[in-house]
Design a protein around this motif. Structure first.
Motif, PDB file in Angstrom:
ATOM      1  N   ASN A  42       0.818  -1.214   0.000  1.00  0.00           N
ATOM      2  CA  ASN A  42       0.000   0.000   0.000  1.00  0.00           C
ATOM      3  C   ASN A  42       0.851   1.263   0.000  1.00  0.00           C
ATOM      4  OD1 ASN A  42      -2.760  -0.191  -0.165  1.00  0.00           O
ATOM      5  ND2 ASN A  42      -2.917  -1.046   1.908  1.00  0.00           N
ATOM      6  N   PHE A  43       1.886   1.253  -0.812  1.00  0.00           N
ATOM      7  CA  PHE A  43       2.901   2.300  -0.841  1.00  0.00           C
ATOM      8  C   PHE A  43       2.326   3.712  -0.757  1.00  0.00           C
ATOM      9  CE2 PHE A  43       5.805   5.102  -3.232  1.00  0.00           C
ATOM     10  CZ  PHE A  43       6.964   4.913  -2.510  1.00  0.00           C
ATOM     11  N   GLU A  44       1.281   3.979  -1.563  1.00  0.00           N
ATOM     12  CA  GLU A  44       0.818   5.367  -1.663  1.00  0.00           C
ATOM     13  C   GLU A  44      -0.309   5.744  -0.709  1.00  0.00           C
ATOM     14  OE1 GLU A  44       1.086   4.713  -5.556  1.00  0.00           O
ATOM     15  OE2 GLU A  44       2.760   6.080  -5.870  1.00  0.00           O
ATOM     16  N   ILE A  45      -1.080   4.765  -0.247  1.00  0.00           N
ATOM     17  CA  ILE A  45      -2.283   5.112   0.522  1.00  0.00           C
ATOM     18  C   ILE A  45      -2.051   4.943   2.026  1.00  0.00           C
ATOM     19  CG2 ILE A  45      -4.760   4.718   0.789  1.00  0.00           C
ATOM     20  CD1 ILE A  45      -4.231   3.331  -2.184  1.00  0.00           C
ATOM     21  N   ARG A  46      -1.846   3.703   2.439  1.00  0.00           N
ATOM     22  CA  ARG A  46      -1.546   3.488   3.860  1.00  0.00           C
ATOM     23  C   ARG A  46      -0.437   2.449   3.955  1.00  0.00           C
ATOM     24  NH1 ARG A  46      -2.244   0.328   8.053  1.00  0.00           N
ATOM     25  NH2 ARG A  46      -2.301   1.304  10.111  1.00  0.00           N
ATOM     26  N   PRO A  47       0.804   2.895   3.824  1.00  0.00           N
ATOM     27  CA  PRO A  47       1.916   1.938   3.746  1.00  0.00           C
ATOM     28  C   PRO A  47       2.085   1.134   5.033  1.00  0.00           C
ATOM     29  CG  PRO A  47       2.719   4.216   3.737  1.00  0.00           C
ATOM     30  CD  PRO A  47       1.238   4.289   3.747  1.00  0.00           C
ATOM     31  N   VAL A  48       2.240  -0.180   4.873  1.00  0.00           N
ATOM     32  CA  VAL A  48       2.527  -1.065   6.009  1.00  0.00           C
ATOM     33  C   VAL A  48       3.619  -2.047   5.593  1.00  0.00           C
ATOM     34  CG1 VAL A  48       0.229  -0.980   7.083  1.00  0.00           C
ATOM     35  CG2 VAL A  48       0.712  -2.706   5.339  1.00  0.00           C
ATOM     36  N   CYS A  49       4.382  -2.515   6.580  1.00  0.00           N
ATOM     37  CA  CYS A  49       5.383  -3.542   6.325  1.00  0.00           C
ATOM     38  C   CYS A  49       4.663  -4.880   6.152  1.00  0.00           C
ATOM     39  CB  CYS A  49       6.360  -3.596   7.497  1.00  0.00           C
ATOM     40  SG  CYS A  49       7.509  -4.968   7.379  1.00  0.00           S
ATOM     41  N   SER A  50       5.092  -5.671   5.166  1.00  0.00           N
ATOM     42  CA  SER A  50       4.397  -6.928   4.868  1.00  0.00           C
ATOM     43  C   SER A  50       4.741  -8.040   5.863  1.00  0.00           C
ATOM     44  CB  SER A  50       4.746  -7.373   3.444  1.00  0.00           C
ATOM     45  OG  SER A  50       6.145  -7.585   3.362  1.00  0.00           O
ATOM     46  N   ASN A  51       5.741  -7.814   6.706  1.00  0.00           N
ATOM     47  CA  ASN A  51       6.179  -8.830   7.669  1.00  0.00           C
ATOM     48  C   ASN A  51       5.318  -8.732   8.944  1.00  0.00           C
ATOM     49  OD1 ASN A  51       7.530 -10.309   9.616  1.00  0.00           O
ATOM     50  ND2 ASN A  51       9.433  -9.143   9.477  1.00  0.00           N
ATOM     51  N   VAL A  52       4.496  -9.769   9.207  1.00  0.00           N
ATOM     52  CA  VAL A  52       3.541  -9.697  10.331  1.00  0.00           C
ATOM     53  C   VAL A  52       4.226  -9.588  11.688  1.00  0.00           C
ATOM     54  CG1 VAL A  52       1.564 -10.786   9.202  1.00  0.00           C
ATOM     55  CG2 VAL A  52       3.318 -12.218  10.270  1.00  0.00           C
ATOM     56  N   GLN A  94       3.114  11.358   0.647  1.00  0.00           N
ATOM     57  CA  GLN A  94       4.401  10.659   0.606  1.00  0.00           C
ATOM     58  C   GLN A  94       4.571   9.791   1.855  1.00  0.00           C
ATOM     59  OE1 GLN A  94       7.704  13.322  -0.258  1.00  0.00           O
ATOM     60  NE2 GLN A  94       6.434  14.543  -1.635  1.00  0.00           N
ATOM     61  N   PRO A  95       4.936   8.505   1.660  1.00  0.00           N
ATOM     62  CA  PRO A  95       5.124   7.644   2.824  1.00  0.00           C
ATOM     63  C   PRO A  95       6.341   8.077   3.651  1.00  0.00           C
ATOM     64  CG  PRO A  95       5.788   6.494   0.827  1.00  0.00           C
ATOM     65  CD  PRO A  95       5.204   7.809   0.392  1.00  0.00           C
ATOM     66  N   VAL A  96       6.203   8.007   4.953  1.00  0.00           N
ATOM     67  CA  VAL A  96       7.308   8.345   5.869  1.00  0.00           C
ATOM     68  C   VAL A  96       7.908   7.019   6.338  1.00  0.00           C
ATOM     69  CG1 VAL A  96       7.970   9.544   7.993  1.00  0.00           C
ATOM     70  CG2 VAL A  96       6.106  10.450   6.572  1.00  0.00           C
ATOM     71  N   LEU A  97       8.941   6.534   5.635  1.00  0.00           N
ATOM     72  CA  LEU A  97       9.499   5.205   5.900  1.00  0.00           C
ATOM     73  C   LEU A  97      10.671   5.303   6.876  1.00  0.00           C
ATOM     74  CD1 LEU A  97       9.223   3.718   2.296  1.00  0.00           C
ATOM     75  CD2 LEU A  97       7.591   3.569   4.186  1.00  0.00           C
ATOM     76  N   ILE A  98      10.333   5.682   8.097  1.00  0.00           N
ATOM     77  CA  ILE A  98      11.328   5.847   9.171  1.00  0.00           C
ATOM     78  C   ILE A  98      11.060   4.814  10.259  1.00  0.00           C
ATOM     79  CG2 ILE A  98      12.094   7.401  11.031  1.00  0.00           C
ATOM     80  CD1 ILE A  98      11.656   9.759   9.146  1.00  0.00           C
ATOM     81  N   ASP A  99      12.135   4.208  10.780  1.00  0.00           N
ATOM     82  CA  ASP A  99      12.017   3.283  11.911  1.00  0.00           C
ATOM     83  C   ASP A  99      12.066   4.123  13.182  1.00  0.00           C
ATOM     84  OD1 ASP A  99      11.894   1.089  13.485  1.00  0.00           O
ATOM     85  OD2 ASP A  99      13.984   0.486  13.192  1.00  0.00           O
ATOM     86  N   PHE A 100      10.906   4.576  13.637  1.00  0.00           N
ATOM     87  CA  PHE A 100      10.845   5.586  14.702  1.00  0.00           C
ATOM     88  C   PHE A 100      11.495   5.149  16.012  1.00  0.00           C
ATOM     89  CE2 PHE A 100       7.303   6.607  11.835  1.00  0.00           C
ATOM     90  CZ  PHE A 100       7.702   7.891  11.476  1.00  0.00           C
ATOM     91  N   GLU A 101      11.535   3.852  16.286  1.00  0.00           N
ATOM     92  CA  GLU A 101      12.148   3.389  17.530  1.00  0.00           C
ATOM     93  C   GLU A 101      13.661   3.583  17.520  1.00  0.00           C
ATOM     94  OE1 GLU A 101      10.992  -0.538  18.831  1.00  0.00           O
ATOM     95  OE2 GLU A 101       8.936  -0.079  18.262  1.00  0.00           O
ATOM     96  N   ASP A 102      14.217   3.845  16.349  1.00  0.00           N
ATOM     97  CA  ASP A 102      15.666   3.965  16.215  1.00  0.00           C
ATOM     98  C   ASP A 102      16.007   5.185  15.360  1.00  0.00           C
ATOM     99  OD1 ASP A 102      18.328   3.337  16.445  1.00  0.00           O
ATOM    100  OD2 ASP A 102      18.322   1.871  14.819  1.00  0.00           O
ATOM    101  N   SER A 103      15.366   6.320  15.669  1.00  0.00           N
ATOM    102  CA  SER A 103      15.591   7.528  14.870  1.00  0.00           C
ATOM    103  C   SER A 103      15.440   8.756  15.743  1.00  0.00           C
ATOM    104  CB  SER A 103      14.576   7.590  13.713  1.00  0.00           C
ATOM    105  OG  SER A 103      14.701   8.828  13.024  1.00  0.00           O
ATOM    106  N   ILE A 104      16.126   9.831  15.356  1.00  0.00           N
ATOM    107  CA  ILE A 104      16.007  11.114  16.054  1.00  0.00           C
ATOM    108  C   ILE A 104      14.630  11.727  15.766  1.00  0.00           C
ATOM    109  CG2 ILE A 104      16.993  12.506  14.175  1.00  0.00           C
ATOM    110  CD1 ILE A 104      18.633  14.012  16.290  1.00  0.00           C
ATOM    111  N   PHE A 105      13.976  11.236  14.718  1.00  0.00           N
ATOM    112  CA  PHE A 105      12.669  11.783  14.314  1.00  0.00           C
ATOM    113  C   PHE A 105      11.541  10.953  14.917  1.00  0.00           C
ATOM    114  CE2 PHE A 105      15.762  12.972  11.095  1.00  0.00           C
ATOM    115  CZ  PHE A 105      15.698  14.353  11.246  1.00  0.00           C
ATOM    116  N   ASP A 106      10.549  11.667  15.401  1.00  0.00           N
ATOM    117  CA  ASP A 106       9.460  11.082  16.169  1.00  0.00           C
ATOM    118  C   ASP A 106       8.224  10.916  15.287  1.00  0.00           C
ATOM    119  OD1 ASP A 106       8.949  10.689  19.185  1.00  0.00           O
ATOM    120  OD2 ASP A 106       7.135  11.675  18.432  1.00  0.00           O
ATOM    121  N   ARG A 107       7.517   9.806  15.489  1.00  0.00           N
ATOM    122  CA  ARG A 107       6.294   9.558  14.706  1.00  0.00           C
ATOM    123  C   ARG A 107       5.305  10.731  14.809  1.00  0.00           C
ATOM    124  NH1 ARG A 107       3.077   5.229  12.704  1.00  0.00           N
ATOM    125  NH2 ARG A 107       4.680   3.676  13.078  1.00  0.00           N
TER     126      ARG A 107
END
Ligand SMILES: [Zn+2]
Length: 326
Positions: free
Chosen positions: A33-43, A58-71
């Protein structure tokens, strides 16, 4: 339709194939669902349930648990989480360009970048990291229709396709023919990690063009962490073969910055300190008379143009690297 010699290129990989190379920044599974509601396919991945925010489509593909940027920065109702002077038309930006000058080196280096850029696709695909605003002197890159640009930054802008953190690029290995990264590596917490990611997403012998400051004071406030000498910059790119490298902005430009920040330290605000440095704009013209290593020892910043290598520069090579700096 008849066949022309140029139709031969149709046998090459089509453009836009980079979208199929988009991966979860945490587990590298594919993103649905890249453009609408992006989710990782790994359950079993955190980003399967929570998904990724979308800003300005635009999808925000950031791993928030390991980033200076907050969800939360991206889920608020603001149209852009980290607004910048995207068009570079503000008074401050114009004044800065006048005082510091355009970046003629980047335009010259783009010619070299284009010359060495190779691809088995119809158009070479170039990842721009920190591409939310067009980098100083990078207009040619954006105007070249023979290159397909994939813009990323930590905020969405008309020049970006997705939002990413340079420490964990959300792409499969070997996706890009080139990476362009101007004035970004001083803003990441771990430049070596970001450069390892550049190496990973480049195809073998893929090109990188980087510009990183040396003698520049703190800018972008809380998001400014590191500076590099020319040797330090070379070591950062030690898994790349150097095509060309050198100063961007000489000691004159560095001195103008110093005057401005000296005034700022004495209490002049951002705008007033810019005005105070204005009468010294001519200092940058003296940079044309600078020669050799003494310029590199005092430059405002450095560029590095290189090719992804499978070999690593040895520590023993570094003293020699300094001796032949220009
Ligand atoms: Zn995942």
């Amino acid at each position: 339709m008849g066949y022309h010699a140029s139709d031969m290129t149709d046998e090459l990989l089509p453009s836009h194939s980079w979208k199929s190379s988009v991966r979860c920044p945490r587990c590298f599974s594919s993103v649905e669902n890249f453009e609408i509601r992006p989710v990782c396919s790994n359950v079993s991945c955190n980003h399967n349930k929570a998904g990724f925010p979308v800003v300005n489509s635009q999808p925000v593909l950031i791993d928030f648990e390991d980033s200076i940027f907050d969800r939360a920065m991206y889920e608020s109702d603001q149209t852009s989480a980290l607004p910048r002077d995207v068009s570079l038309r503000s008074f401050g930006s114009r004044l800065h360009q006048f005082i510091s000058g355009k970046n003629p080196i980047a335009a010259k280096n783009f010619d070299a970048f284009r010359k060495y850029l190779r691809s088995d696709r119809r158009r070479p695909v170039v990842l721009v990291i920190g591409g939310g605003t067009i980098g100083s002197g990078a207009d040619q890159l954006y105007n070249d229709s023979s290159v397909e640009l994939v813009g990323t930054d930590v905020y969405a802008s008309p020049h970006t396709h997705l939002v990413a953190d340079a420490h964990k690029l959300p792409f499969q290995d070997g996706t890009f023919d080139g990476v362009w990264i101007q004035a970004v590596l001083e803003h990441v917490l771990e430049p070596a990690t970001a450069v390892a990611e550049i190496h990973r997403v480049l195809r073998p012998a893929g090109l990188v063009y980087a510009e990183t400051p040396f003698m520049q004071q703190v800018h972008e406030r809380a998001y400014d962490f590191t500076r590099f000498t020319q040797s330090g910059h070379r070591w950062l790119f030690r898994r790349f073969e150097e095509i060309d490298a050198g100063p961007i902005g000489g000691p004159g430009v560095a001195l103008i910055w110093s005057i401005r920040y000296f005034a700022r330290a004495l209490g002049a605000g951002d705008k007033v300190s810019r005005l105070i440095s204005l009468p010294f704009f001519w200092l940058r013209f003296l940079d044309a008379f600078g020669r050799g290593r003494a310029v590199a020892d005092a430059a405002s910043g450095f560029f590095f143009l290189g090719r992804r290598s499978e070999e690593t520069l040895t520590p023993q090579a570094m003293p020699h690297y300094y001796e032949r700096q220009k």
